[in-house]
Design a protein around this motif. Structure first.
Motif, short mmCIF file in Angstrom:
data_model
loop_
_atom_site.label_atom_id
_atom_site.label_comp_id
_atom_site.label_asym_id
_atom_site.label_seq_id
_atom_site.Cartn_x
_atom_site.Cartn_y
_atom_site.Cartn_z
N LEU A 149 0.86 -1.19 0.00
CA LEU A 149 0.00 0.00 0.00
C LEU A 149 0.89 1.23 0.00
N LEU A 245 -6.69 0.69 4.61
CA LEU A 245 -5.86 -0.43 5.03
C LEU A 245 -6.71 -1.54 5.65
N THR A 257 1.02 -6.58 4.96
CA THR A 257 0.88 -5.41 4.10
C THR A 257 2.11 -4.55 4.31
N ILE A 259 3.92 -1.06 3.77
CA ILE A 259 3.54 0.33 3.61
C ILE A 259 4.71 1.09 3.00
#
Length: 313
Positions: A149, A245, A257, A259
């Motif tokens: 992300l 998220l 995930t 970042i």
């Protein structure tokens, strides 16, 4: 990654190489690597804009210049992978949903570049490639289900599911910028150029909510210096970002995930988005900062090119 493929064992000389290009609206970052994934040279340039898509010839020239910088014969380059900030249709190869970069709409970018370079060219979404890179040799190494992300000028989501990049039927998997967040979404969405979630967490949204702060860089500099107003603004940004998220973890259930992006790579933002995510879901979510930083897209393109070329061999 694959022994000594593409290396003359007698001379220790690289005989085959790949190029990965991260094509953005403002800059291009490109790298050349051997077939073990070792980056030999990189180049960064401002993206050329104008009639006739001059960026195509710019990227073709970059491939040759990278080979020269690495001390290689241009003919040693056997494959190029390009990451673009667009949805790339797996059926047609055409790019769409790219508000910050004008790409040809009548022919696939891969074909146009292959014609210029006379070698195989593959084009993928840039954040998908960043996710691939983190899964192969970054924060998600060894995991089959990885999300990346990216928070920066815009917001993007790349997905590796069961060890493969998830593109979707039309290349739009991960277009999280269009997640309808906030109030009165049915009225606001048709008026949004880049998507409601991006309006909330992209650079434009940050600046519009904090007009007294010159820009995102200044915001984080002031927060680092202890400015309470700047820290409150980053906390607000992280709270808004945590909604997207949480959606990723509720829908995709990744093992991790990662970042990244210009905003996402800031430690203060990472800590606050993790804090705000916790109460949104009844289960723990594994988050990691990007290991590749600003080079995530380029390294992902390089590693994907290595993967394609060595798998073919």
């Amino acid at each position: 990654m694959h022994g000594t493929e593409g290396i003359d064992a007698a001379k220790g000389k690289v005989t085959a190489a790949v190029v990965g290009i991260d094509l953005g609206g403002t800059k291009i970052l490109a790298g050349i690597a051997d077939l073990e994934g070792k980056v030999l040279a990189t180049l960064r340039e401002e993206t050329a804009h104008g009639p006739g898509a001059p960026v195509l010839d710019q990227m073709a020239a970059l491939v040759g210049n990278l080979a020269i910088k690495a001390g290689l014969d241009v003919a040693s380059v056997c494959r190029v992978v390009i990451g673009v900030p667009s949805a790339v249709s797996p059926k047609t190869g055409l790019a769409s949903l790219s508000p910050n970069l004008a790409l040809p709409e009548d022919r696939p970018l891969a074909e146009l570049m292959s014609d210029r370079l006379r070698l195989p060219v593959d084009v993928e979404n840039d954040v998908n490639l960043a996710a691939f890179g983190e899964a192969v040799a970054g924060a998600g190494r060894g995991l089959d289900n990885v999300a990346f992300l990216s928070f920066g000028t815009g917001v993007g989501l790349g997905l590796v599911v069961d060890g493969r990049m998830l593109r979707g039927a039309f290349g739009r998997a991960g277009e999280i910028a269009y997640l309808p967040t906030g109030s009165d979404v049915h009225r606001r969405a048709p008026r949004s150029e880049n998507g409601l979630f991006e309006d909330e967490v992209g650079t434009r949204g940050v600046v519009s909510r904090n007009p007294d702060i010159g820009g995102v860089r200044e915001l984080f500099e002031r927060a680092e210096a202890g400015d309470a107003t700047a820290r409150e603004a980053i906390d607000d940004l992280a709270r808004r970002g945590s909604v997207g998220l949480a959606s990723v973890h509720a829908l995709i259930d990744p093992e991790v995930t990662v970042i990244g992006g210009g905003i996402g790579s800031q430690p203060w933002f990472f800590e606050r988005i993790r804090h705000h995510l916790a109460p949104l879901l009844p289960f723990d979510c594994h988050l990691e900062p990007s290991r590749h930083g600003a080079e995530a897209g380029m390294l992902g393109a390089v590693l994907n090119a290595v993967h394609r070329e060595t798998r073919r061999a």
